[in-house]
Design an enzyme around this catalytic site. Structure first.
Site, PDB file in Angstrom:
ATOM      1  N   ASP A 182      15.861  49.734 122.643  1.00 36.77           N
ATOM      2  CA  ASP A 182      16.336  49.203 121.367  1.00 36.77           C
ATOM      3  C   ASP A 182      15.830  50.131 120.271  1.00 36.77           C
ATOM      4  O   ASP A 182      14.947  50.972 120.494  1.00 36.77           O
ATOM      5  CB  ASP A 182      15.864  47.744 121.179  1.00 36.77           C
ATOM      6  CG  ASP A 182      16.686  47.023 120.106  1.00 36.77           C
ATOM      7  OD1 ASP A 182      17.576  47.655 119.483  1.00 36.77           O
ATOM      8  OD2 ASP A 182      16.440  45.824 119.866  1.00 36.77           O
TER       9      ASP A 182
ATOM     10  N   CYS B 292       8.445  26.378 141.810  1.00 39.40           N
ATOM     11  CA  CYS B 292       8.867  27.771 141.987  1.00 39.40           C
ATOM     12  C   CYS B 292       7.781  28.462 142.812  1.00 39.40           C
ATOM     13  O   CYS B 292       6.672  27.937 142.942  1.00 39.40           O
ATOM     14  CB  CYS B 292       9.128  28.462 140.656  1.00 39.40           C
ATOM     15  SG  CYS B 292       7.674  29.001 139.742  1.00 39.40           S
TER      16      CYS B 292
HETATM   17  N1  GUN Z   1      17.029  42.416 118.728  1.00 42.76           N
HETATM   18  C1  GUN Z   1      17.306  41.172 118.339  1.00 42.76           C
HETATM   19  N2  GUN Z   1      18.326  41.156 117.455  1.00 42.76           N
HETATM   20  C2  GUN Z   1      18.688  42.440 117.273  1.00 42.76           C
HETATM   21  C3  GUN Z   1      19.705  43.069 116.480  1.00 42.76           C
HETATM   22  O1  GUN Z   1      20.466  42.440 115.754  1.00 42.76           O
HETATM   23  N3  GUN Z   1      19.784  44.437 116.581  1.00 42.76           N
HETATM   24  C4  GUN Z   1      18.952  45.165 117.379  1.00 42.76           C
HETATM   25  N4  GUN Z   1      19.094  46.485 117.443  1.00 42.76           N
HETATM   26  N5  GUN Z   1      18.009  44.586 118.145  1.00 42.76           N
HETATM   27  C5  GUN Z   1      17.874  43.244 118.074  1.00 42.76           C
HETATM   28 ZN    ZN Z   2       7.148  27.522 138.069  1.00 40.57          ZN
END
Ligand code: GUN
Ligand code: ZN
Length: 650
Positions: free
Chosen positions: A92, A277
């Site tokens: 990300d 689990c």
């Molecule tokens: N992680 C959670 N929401 C978002 C988002 O809107 N954009 C990005 N790049 N990462 C995220």
């Molecule tokens: Zn559990």
């Protein structure tokens, strides 16, 4: 551009495969969020695949870049070595930190170049996080910035590119953002929704997905940013979300919260071993509650991730079984906020109809939205059309025909056209001759399990629900039913031609259900368990003659002709065009470009998806010149057996 392969589907929900340089990701998939610093991973990334069966992870390139040591290590040996994961790693870009801290101090070029240098398998454009309640102007600006950065990134990068979709709660803007992202990205990542999920605003989340969905390229994978709770996965999958990511398993663990697909339980409240689990079986939860803080947190994070993984597998199985709506409704039953989301979803029938299958093997009511599923709305809408131009309708109770009732019909009305018998069904009165069609015929609601006495207490029900294998049918009635179901799928004109010819039918000896409809001695239609008339090769030839081009057709490219003629599936990339009113599951005539019939098949993709999803079967062939009859479905036992309930299943 990377290709997303579609393997199975249930409505918008799909089982797919995304190839990455570090191996495939089978979807729907959950990408656990892991910290780029292995010292800060409560569950080591290296254990995620083996212990939880999850093939891929996501990490923040921004957090790695911000720390001089992590940055250096990532640049020197790559992101996989840094986080210690040798499968697919998505990175990300930092927009989440913009949401959490109000700003990021990196340019989109810098962070994107960094993602490329460190060998990310799926690199994400630095988007502008648009808060859910942002005014239109701010949201418009956020989308414009995101798209511009995405275009620049695409120009530099051949790998798998994730392009965020923003737009807040402005539907037209979400649509535009999704359409722009679709032109650029391989992964379309719906963002700006974490706040909605944190505040349980699932009706708003549904609005976002409804606005976004129609503009998303069906050939790309769809990611929903920040969906961490297993309770929400089925809801996302229902809208066709392929990838989820979650840091919630860790965040919830930090505050001692145990996640389950039907809610959250604080560890302090635990007195009973409510989870069995594999982890909680080893150390029962009441004992976990007594562990020292750090150990307890890890244990809960592991439980949480296992629950998330299991829910993903449940969803995948449900897509295979055609029960994704049922699963989503069961999950929604656990929280009214999710129910509100589902109610918003069922009101958006149009979003679902193009990919809504013609039928599924069963239809079970689960909750208040069951009777409003797209399958029901479509049936009722078609019923309205079917009724138009027909004689007056009369309400009459029998839900399924039994011989006594049939014999009690006065003979002139038995063959007469002016009287229409209707039977009550869970979705309202339905003409008797259509009552075996999906979703009516395989509708399993509580009525099926009530005693006769219970049913007599209800003004709607009757005693005709029991399947009676010994029932007989008058020819006139059978003919009317055959005509009705052929008319339902192929038009009243086709049905009336069928009526004029010598029609013969065969019923199942065991269930009494109509099985084959023949014309001049040749089987033209096989009647499936879904109640629909599916053409054989002979029926296909007949329909090609009576339905004008391109109705009912899917047109195959010359290159695919020899394969289709031999009974091989028609692949999406070889489709030249076709009848856009068909839906997954519809029978179709597969023809060449001069309308020569090659085969009869059943759609897997919606026509609007054909050619867009490049790696997928578009039409599965069921009959062709050398195999003129489709394989009939195995007959269901009668009455349909229910899968035994498992402990914990409601
Ligand atoms: N992680 C959670 N929401 C978002 C988002 O809107 N954009 C990005 N790049 N990462 C995220
Ligand atoms: Zn559990």
């Amino acid at each position: 551009m990377t290709e997303f392969e579609l393997r199975e589907r249930d409505g918008l929900g799909r089982l797919g495969r995304l190839q990455t340089p570090h191996g495939p990701i089978d979807t729907p998939a959950l990408l656990p969020v892991v910290h780029p610093d292995p010292k800060l991973q409560p569950i080591p990334a290296s254990e995620i695949r083996r212990r939880f069966g999850l093939p891929a992870i996501i990490t923040s390139s921004y957090i790695a870049w911000r720390s001089p040591e992590l940055r250096e290590a990532a640049e020197a040996s790559g992101i996989h070595a840094l986080v210690r994961f040798d499968g697919p790693v998505m990175t990300d870009s930092g927009a989440f930190q913009q949401h959490a801290y109000g700003h990021v101090e990196v340019s989109d070029d810098t962070i994107f170049a960094f993602q490329r240098r460190i060998g990310s398998d799926i690199a994400t454009v630095l988007d502008e996080f648009v808060e859910a309640d942002a005014p239109l102007e701010t949201a418009t600006q956020g989308v414009a910035v995101t798209t511009e950065r995405a275009r620049r990134a695409r120009g530099l990068f051949q790998g798998i590119l994730a392009v965020p979709v923003q737009g807040g709660l402005h539907p037209a803007l979400r649509y535009r953002s999704a359409a722009e992202a679709s032109e650029i990205g391989d992964v379309l990542a719906v963002g700006g929704v974490v706040g909605l999920m944190e505040r349980y605003r699932f009706a708003d989340l549904a609005r976002v997905l409804i606005a976004t969905r129609p503009a998303l390229d069906p050939g790309a994978a769809v990611h929903l940013f920040g969906t961490g709770h297993p309770m929400t996965f089925a809801f996302g999958a229902l809208f066709g979300v392929d990838l989820f990511d979650s840091s919630a398993y860790v965040k919830f663990a930090r505050r001692g919260a145990l996640m389950f697909p039907d809610g959250t339980v604080p560890i302090e409240r635990i007195r009973e071993p409510i989870c069995q689990c594999s982890l909680c079986y080893e150390i029962p939860l009441p004992e976990v509650a007594e562990l020292p803080q750090e150990e307890r947190e890890t244990r809960i994070a592991e439980h949480n991730l296992l629950q998330c993984a299991q829910e993903i597998f449940q969803i995948r199985q449900a897509i295979r079984d055609g029960t994704l709506w049922e699963l989503a409704e069961r999950r929604a039953a656990s929280h009214p906020a999710l129910q509100a989301g589902l109610r918003t979803a069922v009101r958006a029938t149009r979003t679902f109809l193009p990919t809504e299958p013609e039928s599924r093997s069963s239809f079970r009511t689960v909750g208040v939205t069951s009777g409003l599923r797209p399958a029901v709305i479509r049936f009722l809408a078609r019923l309205g059309q079917w009724k138009a131009g027909k004689g007056p309708f009369r309400l009459r109770p029998p839900a399924r025909l039994v011989p006594e009732q049939l014999r009690s019909i006065p003979s002139e009305t038995r063959t007469g056209e002016e009287i229409r018998w209707e039977c009550p069904s869970p979705i309202g009165p339905v003409p008797l001759e259509l009552s075996e069609l999906y979703p009516v015929g395989c509708f399993v609601g509580p009525e099926e399990f009530e005693s006769v006495a219970d049913r007599e207490a209800s003004p709607l029900d009757d005693d005709g629900l029991d399947v009676d294998g010994s029932r007989d049918f008058t020819d006139a009635w059978t003919r009317r039913q055959a005509q009705a179901i052929v008319g339902w799928s192929y038009g009243v004109d086709v049905a009336s031609r069928i009526r004029q010819a010598t029609v013969t039918t065969e019923r199942s000896r065991r269930t009494g259900r109509l099985r084959w409809i023949a014309h001049d001695g040749r089987r033209f239609f096989h009647v499936g368990n879904d109640g629909f008339a599916h053409p054989t090769w002979a029926g296909g030839l007949y329909l090609r003659g009576v339905r004008p081009y391109p109705e009912m057709r899917i047109i195959a490219d010359a290159e695919a002709v020899p394969f289709v003629e031999a009974g091989r599936s028609l692949f999406s990339r070889f489709v030249r065009g076709g009848d856009s009113t068909l839906v997954p599951g519809s029978s179709a005539l597969v023809v060449d470009e001069s309308d020569r019939l090659l085969a009869v098949g059943r759609l897997v993709l919606a026509p609007s998806e054909m050619g867009h999803i490049r790696r997928a079967v578009a039409v599965r062939i069921v009959a062709h010149a050398r195999r003129p009859e489709a394989e009939p479905d195995p007959e269901p036992a009668s009455p349909e057996p229910l899968a035994p309930l498992r402990p914990g299943e409601r």
